[in-house]
Scaffold this active site. Structure first.
Site: not given
Lengths: 281, 321
Positions: B17, B65, B90, B124, B174
């Protein structure tokens, strides 16, 4: 001064186009199309500043987006009769290999169309994006959009409505076709929309109401007011009260003709109520 | 017997990223039509620098979004090149219809940039992980689908997609992973990169699994098994010629990806082999499952997405030759 008679003549001819288009293929959406005929005629003939020809970017001209794409018959007829393509092409509506798809699209390269629509609730966001691009390009022309009232049940609209107010999108005039009808019945019975004026105002928009949304002069006056309210930090919403099926008596004030074509006999009655003005395609 | 094999040096672990962020920063300076939109994840997407340099070209849309995708589509009308940024979940499943109608079907020049893809989003858990996005996006007509393997390649891809006219899905992640492709390397959309030469097996890998494939190839090499590793950064359009040429030589293939095997790279490879040259294939991918919380390394291990899993798949496929 706008020639109201000429605009009314065009309106009657567009109604004929709509009826003939949907009758030929026994499908399509006459009700909403007829309800918005005066609006489209006014928009393309008087209200918008457009260049000759068509390019996708639409720089230095006003741009229109149709969000409730199912009323494609009125859109196609008015685009053709405003010079975007030959009126004869209306003969190809909903046929195989046509640029006039059931719902409008850029995919087949039809001049005048800048976004596909049909799956509801997406046009407000697109219109805001184009409005942001106009600001970046320092282009003072306006973005116009049209949305069904039932379409406001789609949540994406409210994301867009919140964004437009929060980001001072004041070069956008979003018109809501308030005909109070949707496929399953009256909006009040399917899912009540509540007080749209108060809702838009609560979100931070300026609201203009046009109570006679099938009257050319009322539309021109209301849209002129809306235009005068642009450039003042707030997005502008026009609540256009229309009669679904307007101009064909048995189609009026009902959701029954939302997505149904007239049969041969019904077509003749509808056409008789709207005699030829400019000539059929 | 150990064979000679081209080796790659990890210049230091970095997150892909951040490669996207660096590419976007560069684009901000080099291309005034590039605009960036973000749905309340500016820091996570590493878009801060673009935002600081070009506040007038950065659009914070909030947690909305669907609206972001629509605005991006609208901005192309007027000549802008919008880059949208949010998590992969998303960026795809949540807004599939908006992408389908307003971007793909409308042929709009929108770059959908998706971080935290796959299971390595980590702690998460499954609500934020996505293992279905490659399939969702590759099924859209006209959509280019890119999944980069390291920082350098992600930066290069970010620059390249700005020059490509048409909708693009750019997938990255990530965790900090080895950075081993050349700095400022050339990025050709749709062109496979052959990393090692081999005769026994072809390993076709994408994203974070490319380094794992190299690790597996190194270990296999020590056992006398020669693996040809192909880095597929562009899943669609797929470089079919490169894959067919390699498999013609090696006679079998292992595909490796951080994605469900339904709809992933492996299925695309299987299709071209079935059509042109059927050969044994094994799949390193998740097995029709959601993810869960855990560290990226733990999850890659538990769900069979590492060099060990690739090695095992190679052994299996070799037995089927």
């Amino acid at each position: 001064m706008p020639n109201i008679k000429a605009l009314n003549d065009l309106t009657v001819q567009v109604r004929r186009d709509i009826l003939r288009m949907v009758h030929k293929v026994n499908s399509g959406h006459p009700g909403g199309s007829l309800g918005c005929t005066e609006f489209f005629v006014s928009l393309y003939q008087e209200i918008m500043e457009t260049k000759d020809g068509f390019d996708m970017d639409g720089k230095d001209e006003d741009i229109f987006f149709l969000s409730n794409g199912h009323i494609s018959p009125v859109y196609y007829s008015v685009l053709a009769r405003s010079g975007y393509f030959e009126v004869d092409e209306l003969n190809t509506f909903r046929l195989i290999d046509s640029r006039l798809q059931g719902h409008p699209t850029t995919h087949e390269g039809l001049p005048g169309v800048r976004i596909a629509s049909g799956s509801l609730g997406q046009g407000m966001s697109v219109a805001i994006g184009a409005a942001e691009a106009k600001k970046l390009n320092k282009d003072n022309h306006l973005i116009y959009s049209l949305h069904g009232d039932g379409e406001l049940q789609e949540g994406q609209n409210w994301e867009a409505i919140m964004y437009a107010a929060g980001n001072n999108i004041d070069n956008l005039i979003a018109t809501i076709d308030v005909n109070g009808q949707q496929i399953d019945g009256a909006t009040d019975t399917v899912l009540p929309l509540g007080d749209l004026k108060k809702k838009f105002e609560a979100f931070g928009w300026t609201v203009v109401e046009i109570e006679e949304g099938n009257n050319i002069e009322a539309i021109l006056n209301g849209m002129s007011t809306a235009k005068s309210l642009t450039g003042k930090d707030k997005p502008v919403c026009v609540l256009l009260q229309t009669i679904m099926g307007n101009g064909v008596d048995f189609m009026m004030h009902t959701h029954a003709w939302h997505g149904k074509a007239p049969n041969d006999e019904q077509l003749e009655i509808g056409l008789a109520q709207n005699p030829v003005t400019l000539g059929d395609y | 017997m150990e064979l000679t094999m081209k080796t790659y040096i990890n210049s230091g672990n970095k997150d892909t990223r951040s490669g996207f962020g660096a590419g976007l920063t560069e684009l901000g300076k080099s291309n005034e039509n590039v605009v960036a939109l973000c749905a309340d994840l500016t820091g996570s997407l590493k878009m801060d620098e673009f935002k600081a340099n070009h506040p007038e070209r950065f659009f914070q849309v909030g947690i909305a979004e669907a609206n972001m995708i629509g605005i991006a589509a609208g901005m192309t009308v007027g000549g802008k090149i919008p880059f949208t940024g949010t998590f992969a979940n998303f960026s795809t499943g949540r807004v599939y219809d908006q992408i389908r109608q307003s971007v793909a079907y409308s042929g709009k020049n929108v770059k959908i940039c998706a971080s935290h893809a796959g299971i390595t989003l980590g702690e998460d858990g499954a609500t934020h992980q996505i293992l279905e996005d490659i399939g969702l996006m590759k099924m859209l007509p006209g959509m280019t689908v890119i999944n980069t393997c390291d920082y350098n390649q992600t930066k290069a891809a970010t620059l390249a997609i700005a020059e490509h006219k048409g909708p693009v899905y750019l997938r990255f992640g990530r965790p900090k992973v080895p950075n081993f492709t050349p700095e400022n390397g050339e990025f050709k959309i749709g062109k496979a990169v052959q990393l090692t030469d081999g005769n026994d097996v072809t390993i076709v890998a994408t994203g974070h699994l490319v380094w794992e494939a190299l690790e597996a190839a190194r270990a296999l090499n020590e056992e006398g098994i020669s693996a040809e590793v192909i880095n597929i950064h562009t899943i669609k359009p797929l470089d079919e010629d490169a894959i067919l040429k390699s498999v013609e030589k090696t006679g079998c293939v292992v595909t490796a990806e951080e994605h469900n095997y339904y709809g992933g790279l492996g299925e695309s490879v299987a299709r071209i082999l079935t059509q042109h040259n059927p050969k044994p294939q094994e799949f390193v991918a998740t097995n029709d499952t959601f993810g869960e919380s855990g560290t990226p390394a733990q999850l890659m291990d538990k769900y069979g997405l590492n060099s060990e899993a690739i090695k095992k798949a190679v052994k299996t496929v070799l037995n089927r030759k």
